[in-house]
Design a protein around this motif. Structure first.
Motif, PDB file in Angstrom:
ATOM      1  N   THR A 121       0.839  -1.196   0.000  1.00 35.80           N
ATOM      2  CA  THR A 121       0.000   0.000   0.000  1.00 35.80           C
ATOM      3  C   THR A 121       0.875   1.249   0.000  1.00 35.80           C
ATOM      4  OG1 THR A 121      -0.159  -0.085   2.412  1.00 35.80           O
ATOM      5  CG2 THR A 121      -1.934  -1.110   1.157  1.00 35.80           C
ATOM      6  N   GLY A 122       0.352   2.296  -0.644  1.00 37.79           N
ATOM      7  CA  GLY A 122       1.088   3.546  -0.755  1.00 37.79           C
ATOM      8  C   GLY A 122       1.829   3.699  -2.064  1.00 37.79           C
ATOM      9  N   LYS A 123       1.983   2.609  -2.799  1.00 41.41           N
ATOM     10  CA  LYS A 123       2.639   2.664  -4.106  1.00 41.41           C
ATOM     11  C   LYS A 123       1.570   2.816  -5.195  1.00 41.41           C
ATOM     12  CE  LYS A 123       6.269  -0.418  -2.393  1.00 41.41           C
ATOM     13  NZ  LYS A 123       6.908  -1.756  -2.533  1.00 41.41           N
ATOM     14  N   TYR A 124       1.789   3.697  -6.141  1.00 39.93           N
ATOM     15  CA  TYR A 124       0.801   3.954  -7.192  1.00 39.93           C
ATOM     16  C   TYR A 124       0.615   2.714  -8.061  1.00 39.93           C
ATOM     17  CZ  TYR A 124      -1.687   6.347 -10.937  1.00 39.93           C
ATOM     18  OH  TYR A 124      -2.628   6.727 -11.858  1.00 39.93           O
ATOM     19  N   ALA A 125      -0.634   2.336  -8.285  1.00 39.57           N
ATOM     20  CA  ALA A 125      -0.956   1.040  -8.888  1.00 39.57           C
ATOM     21  C   ALA A 125      -0.261   0.807 -10.223  1.00 39.57           C
ATOM     22  CB  ALA A 125      -2.467   0.905  -9.047  1.00 39.57           C
ATOM     23  N   THR A 126      -0.297   1.787 -11.115  1.00 40.27           N
ATOM     24  CA  THR A 126       0.319   1.584 -12.431  1.00 40.27           C
ATOM     25  C   THR A 126       1.816   1.342 -12.284  1.00 40.27           C
ATOM     26  OG1 THR A 126      -1.378   2.996 -13.431  1.00 40.27           O
ATOM     27  CG2 THR A 126       0.598   2.555 -14.743  1.00 40.27           C
ATOM     28  N   ASP A 127       2.453   2.097 -11.390  1.00 35.64           N
ATOM     29  CA  ASP A 127       3.884   1.886 -11.145  1.00 35.64           C
ATOM     30  C   ASP A 127       4.141   0.539 -10.484  1.00 35.64           C
ATOM     31  OD1 ASP A 127       4.381   4.400 -12.181  1.00 35.64           O
ATOM     32  OD2 ASP A 127       4.510   5.372 -10.229  1.00 35.64           O
ATOM     33  N   LEU A 128       3.286   0.171  -9.543  1.00 36.77           N
ATOM     34  CA  LEU A 128       3.470  -1.094  -8.830  1.00 36.77           C
ATOM     35  C   LEU A 128       3.361  -2.279  -9.785  1.00 36.77           C
ATOM     36  CD1 LEU A 128       3.795  -2.607  -6.115  1.00 36.77           C
ATOM     37  CD2 LEU A 128       1.291  -2.594  -5.946  1.00 36.77           C
ATOM     38  N   PHE A 129       2.337  -2.276 -10.631  1.00 41.65           N
ATOM     39  CA  PHE A 129       2.167  -3.385 -11.563  1.00 41.65           C
ATOM     40  C   PHE A 129       3.273  -3.392 -12.620  1.00 41.65           C
ATOM     41  CE2 PHE A 129      -2.571  -3.065 -10.459  1.00 41.65           C
ATOM     42  CZ  PHE A 129      -2.430  -3.992  -9.440  1.00 41.65           C
ATOM     43  N   THR A 130       3.729  -2.208 -12.999  1.00 44.27           N
ATOM     44  CA  THR A 130       4.851  -2.132 -13.946  1.00 44.27           C
ATOM     45  C   THR A 130       6.121  -2.673 -13.312  1.00 44.27           C
ATOM     46  OG1 THR A 130       3.888  -0.192 -15.024  1.00 44.27           O
ATOM     47  CG2 THR A 130       6.244  -0.580 -15.353  1.00 44.27           C
ATOM     48  N   ASP A 131       6.406  -2.255 -12.076  1.00 44.97           N
ATOM     49  CA  ASP A 131       7.615  -2.726 -11.394  1.00 44.97           C
ATOM     50  C   ASP A 131       7.595  -4.243 -11.220  1.00 44.97           C
ATOM     51  OD1 ASP A 131       8.441  -0.103 -11.228  1.00 44.97           O
ATOM     52  OD2 ASP A 131       7.920   0.134  -9.109  1.00 44.97           O
ATOM     53  N   HIS A 132       6.425  -4.777 -10.892  1.00 42.55           N
ATOM     54  CA  HIS A 132       6.337  -6.232 -10.738  1.00 42.55           C
ATOM     55  C   HIS A 132       6.571  -6.920 -12.087  1.00 42.55           C
ATOM     56  CE1 HIS A 132       5.119  -9.956  -8.726  1.00 42.55           C
ATOM     57  NE2 HIS A 132       4.537 -10.267  -9.869  1.00 42.55           N
ATOM     58  N   THR A 133       6.012  -6.358 -13.150  1.00 37.42           N
ATOM     59  CA  THR A 133       6.209  -6.923 -14.488  1.00 37.42           C
ATOM     60  C   THR A 133       7.682  -6.889 -14.877  1.00 37.42           C
ATOM     61  OG1 THR A 133       3.983  -6.243 -15.174  1.00 37.42           O
ATOM     62  CG2 THR A 133       5.587  -6.651 -16.920  1.00 37.42           C
ATOM     63  N   VAL A 134       8.331  -5.766 -14.630  1.00 35.28           N
ATOM     64  CA  VAL A 134       9.756  -5.637 -14.924  1.00 35.28           C
ATOM     65  C   VAL A 134      10.548  -6.658 -14.109  1.00 35.28           C
ATOM     66  CG1 VAL A 134      11.767  -4.128 -14.634  1.00 35.28           C
ATOM     67  CG2 VAL A 134       9.661  -3.235 -15.658  1.00 35.28           C
ATOM     68  N   ASN A 135      10.167  -6.865 -12.874  1.00 38.28           N
ATOM     69  CA  ASN A 135      10.848  -7.839 -12.014  1.00 38.28           C
ATOM     70  C   ASN A 135      10.671  -9.261 -12.539  1.00 38.28           C
ATOM     71  OD1 ASN A 135      12.353  -8.343  -9.478  1.00 38.28           O
ATOM     72  ND2 ASN A 135      10.505  -9.467  -8.901  1.00 38.28           N
ATOM     73  N   VAL A 136       9.469  -9.569 -13.020  1.00 35.91           N
ATOM     74  CA  VAL A 136       9.231 -10.893 -13.618  1.00 35.91           C
ATOM     75  C   VAL A 136      10.176 -11.109 -14.794  1.00 35.91           C
ATOM     76  CG1 VAL A 136       7.574 -12.255 -14.959  1.00 35.91           C
ATOM     77  CG2 VAL A 136       6.838 -11.130 -12.856  1.00 35.91           C
ATOM     78  N   ILE A 137      10.294 -10.087 -15.636  1.00 35.60           N
ATOM     79  CA  ILE A 137      11.177 -10.185 -16.803  1.00 35.60           C
ATOM     80  C   ILE A 137      12.629 -10.322 -16.358  1.00 35.60           C
ATOM     81  CG2 ILE A 137      12.046  -8.919 -18.809  1.00 35.60           C
ATOM     82  CD1 ILE A 137       9.189  -7.639 -18.973  1.00 35.60           C
ATOM     83  N   THR A 138      13.046  -9.497 -15.415  1.00 37.47           N
ATOM     84  CA  THR A 138      14.441  -9.484 -14.967  1.00 37.47           C
ATOM     85  C   THR A 138      14.853 -10.823 -14.367  1.00 37.47           C
ATOM     86  OG1 THR A 138      14.299  -7.103 -14.530  1.00 37.47           O
ATOM     87  CG2 THR A 138      16.097  -8.305 -13.468  1.00 37.47           C
ATOM     88  N   GLU A 139      13.939 -11.446 -13.625  1.00 34.63           N
ATOM     89  CA  GLU A 139      14.266 -12.701 -12.951  1.00 34.63           C
ATOM     90  C   GLU A 139      13.880 -13.942 -13.758  1.00 34.63           C
ATOM     91  OE1 GLU A 139      12.579 -12.685  -9.051  1.00 34.63           O
ATOM     92  OE2 GLU A 139      13.808 -10.992  -8.358  1.00 34.63           O
ATOM     93  N   HIS A 140      13.393 -13.734 -14.975  1.00 38.09           N
ATOM     94  CA  HIS A 140      12.902 -14.865 -15.769  1.00 38.09           C
ATOM     95  C   HIS A 140      14.038 -15.799 -16.187  1.00 38.09           C
ATOM     96  CE1 HIS A 140      10.386 -17.151 -18.434  1.00 38.09           C
ATOM     97  NE2 HIS A 140      11.158 -16.881 -19.461  1.00 38.09           N
ATOM     98  N   ASP A 141      13.775 -17.086 -16.103  1.00 32.87           N
ATOM     99  CA  ASP A 141      14.690 -18.122 -16.578  1.00 32.87           C
ATOM    100  C   ASP A 141      14.515 -18.237 -18.091  1.00 32.87           C
ATOM    101  OD1 ASP A 141      16.109 -20.368 -17.256  1.00 32.87           O
ATOM    102  OD2 ASP A 141      15.004 -21.742 -15.944  1.00 32.87           O
TER     103      ASP A 141
END
Length: 557
Positions: free
Chosen positions: A190-210
């Motif tokens: 909570t406290g993180k802007y939704a569009t940024d939060l979902f983008t950051d999570h998406t970027v993290n998925v890509i960064t950590e992807h096997d």
């Protein structure tokens, strides 16, 4: 002995080839990133002709890919998502009506969904953001319907910073927390802007992807859907300040929300590039339906110059912003006017991933248009069932150049033109092609494109993608009066000139086609609002699956 040795040699070579194919299969399959903007208006991206809200990353991808200018969706969120993930017209699923509500006993029927097929092909599957296909039981939620992981929310909307969703039933407000990771509430976000939060999570998925596996990643943004009625629009103030040229204060906030979506695409493209995944990726961007400029959940979006809004079968409700970008496309930097329906992504992406189309359900309504997209070949799609709603008696059909509308929704309340009412500026803003060229997406694309576009070519494509109301004559038609409306969409995209009385044979033929489609209709799924059992206070003030669960001790399996 020679025969035996030859047999062993052939067997050994075959085994090596088999293992080699198995070992390289994942590397050959493209990564697929499917991005859905929620309630984004036709006129709210730069490549459709508006200067009011700059979208440089979105425009860069669209211009260097294929702008899909005749891409149709359903007029509501839930039916669009059902059609996308099943490849089936919603009226064949009983999902042709309005979107699901909180605490409603409804769910996506048990059809095999697109992510399940991708998992069988060795893909890792992620859903980030909105689900909106039912959650009364755990087995109706994303990780039971083909997604390895889900980070997001189950219902239609929530607030952009605290992830609360408020619904009013029986003159009482019910508020619950709506953000989960693989079924578990994540209050710490909570406290993180939704569009940024979902983008950051998406970027993290890509960064950590096997990268020995291929990735199917569906990012279903909350933006730019209205949130709770007390504060329907939210965006960082520093972003809102970039839109002081916009007259309407609510439109300014909406513009900032769109700008955050645009930043999202830039970040995702950059992440794919840094992970060395971009050269073998497909990026699709769509809106799930038109913008609700007015109404109970209005977001001040604009479908200008199209007629109608979300919840109508006019172009403003069902003709969506859409493009595809990929280095795998041969004929790019073009505007396609070929008909395409949201169901078509199912077989199209399956084929793009190397799947055997014969393995899919033969009852799919989606049509494989991958070859048409890649090589600019004639599309096999020539008609689209827009919808048949047996309750409202509202139906629509595209057939080649024609479009037929029968009946209406909301008693015709939203059948007019509304896009212009939010477009007033204090001062004119020029279209900045340099910002597109120098955007994150623009810079990254130039690294993968052997012949990057010039700014002059941007302008040419933009002109082609801009819809103009070109009807020479105007014969008004309002289906709310009981009239049947017929339009020639290529020459009358704004649905101003009804031709029903001039082409009665076309009307008869299209009405017969609707009757034929009607034979496959499944009555709408009925589900009561069970707020007494799904009251968030029973589940530590979260919206949670409640059937077979009595309280918060009932956790995801």
């Amino acid at each position: 002995m020679i025969i035996m040795e030859s047999w062993f040699f052939v067997f050994g070579v075959s085994l090596i080839l088999t293992l080699s194919v198995q070992g390289t299969h994942a590397a050959d399959q493209p990564n697929i990133v499917f991005i859905i903007a929620d309630d984004l208006g036709w006129n709210d991206v730069g490549f459709h002709g508006s200067n009011q809200i700059p979208t440089p990353n979105i425009d860069a991808l669209a211009y260097n890919g294929i702008i899909l200018n005749s891409h149709y969706v359903q007029s509501y969120s839930t039916p669009t998502r059902a059609a996308l993930l099943s490849g089936i017209y919603p009226m064949k699923l009983g999902m042709q009506g309005p979107s699901f509500l909180a605490a409603e006993k409804k769910a996506m029927p048990p059809h095999k969904l697109l992510p399940e097929y991708f998992k069988e092909m060795g893909y890792e599957t992620h859903l980030v953001g909105k689900w909106h296909l039912g959650y009364s039981r755990w087995n109706e939620t994303p990780t039971f319907r083909g997604f390895d992981h889900h980070f997001g929310f189950y219902n239609s909307f929530c607030s952009y910073y605290d992830y609360l969703s408020t619904w009013r039933y029986n003159d009482h407000d019910y508020t619950g927390f709506e953000l989960r990771k693989d079924g578990q509430p994540v209050f710490e976000e909570t406290g993180k802007y939704a569009t940024d939060l979902f983008t950051d999570h998406t970027v993290n998925v890509i960064t950590e992807h096997d990268t020995t596996k291929s990735l199917f990643l569906m990012l279903s943004h909350l933006g730019v859907h209205a949130a709770n009625k007390g504060k329907p629009l939210e965006a960082p103030q520093e972003t809102i300040n970039n839109f002081k040229h916009v007259v309407d204060a609510n439109r300014r906030t909406y513009a900032a929300m769109v700008a955050k979506l645009d930043e999202s695409l830039g970040s995702i493209v950059e992440a794919l590039d840094q992970k060395s995944m971009l050269s073998n990726s497909i990026i699709v961007f769509i809106s799930d339906n038109g913008a609700p400029t007015i109404g109970s959940f209005k977001n001040w979006g604009s479908n200008f110059p199209l007629r109608g809004l979300k919840d109508t079968l006019f172009e403003g409700g069902v003709r969506s912003v859409a493009f595809i970008w990929s280095p795998l496309l041969v004929q790019t930097s073009r505007v396609s006017t070929d008909l395409m329906h949201i169901t078509d992504w199912f077989p199209t992406l399956y084929t793009a991933a190397g799947g055997d189309i014969d393995a899919l359900d033969p009852e799919l309504d989606g049509i494989d248009v991958w070859s048409s997209l890649v090589y600019d070949l004639p599309s096999p799609r020539n008609d689209i069932l827009i919808n048949i709603d047996e309750k409202t008696r509202n139906a629509g059909l595209r057939f080649y150049n024609w479009k037929l509308i029968v009946g209406t929704s909301q008693n015709g309340t939203y059948n007019d033109y509304y896009g212009h009412i939010v477009m007033e500026n204090i001062e004119d803003v020029p279209y900045n092609t340099s910002a597109i060229y120098d955007s994150i997406a623009g810079r990254v694309i130039r690294k993968t494109n052997y012949s990057p576009l010039t700014e002059v070519e941007y302008q040419s494509l933009r002109y082609q993608a801009t819809v103009k109301c070109t009807a020479v004559k105007k014969n008004e038609c309002d289906p709310a009066t009981g009239a049947v409306c017929l339009y020639d969409i290529p020459s009358d995209p704004c649905e101003e000139n009804d031709l029903a009385k001039f082409f009665p044979s076309v009307v008869r033929r299209m009405k017969r086609a609707l009757v034929d489609y009607r034979k496959g209709l499944i009555p709408q799924i009925e589900g009561e609002i069970d707020i007494e059992s799904d009251d968030p206070k029973l589940f530590k003030y979260t919206w949670s699956p409640w059937l077979e669960c009595a309280d918060s001790s009932c956790q995801i399996a």
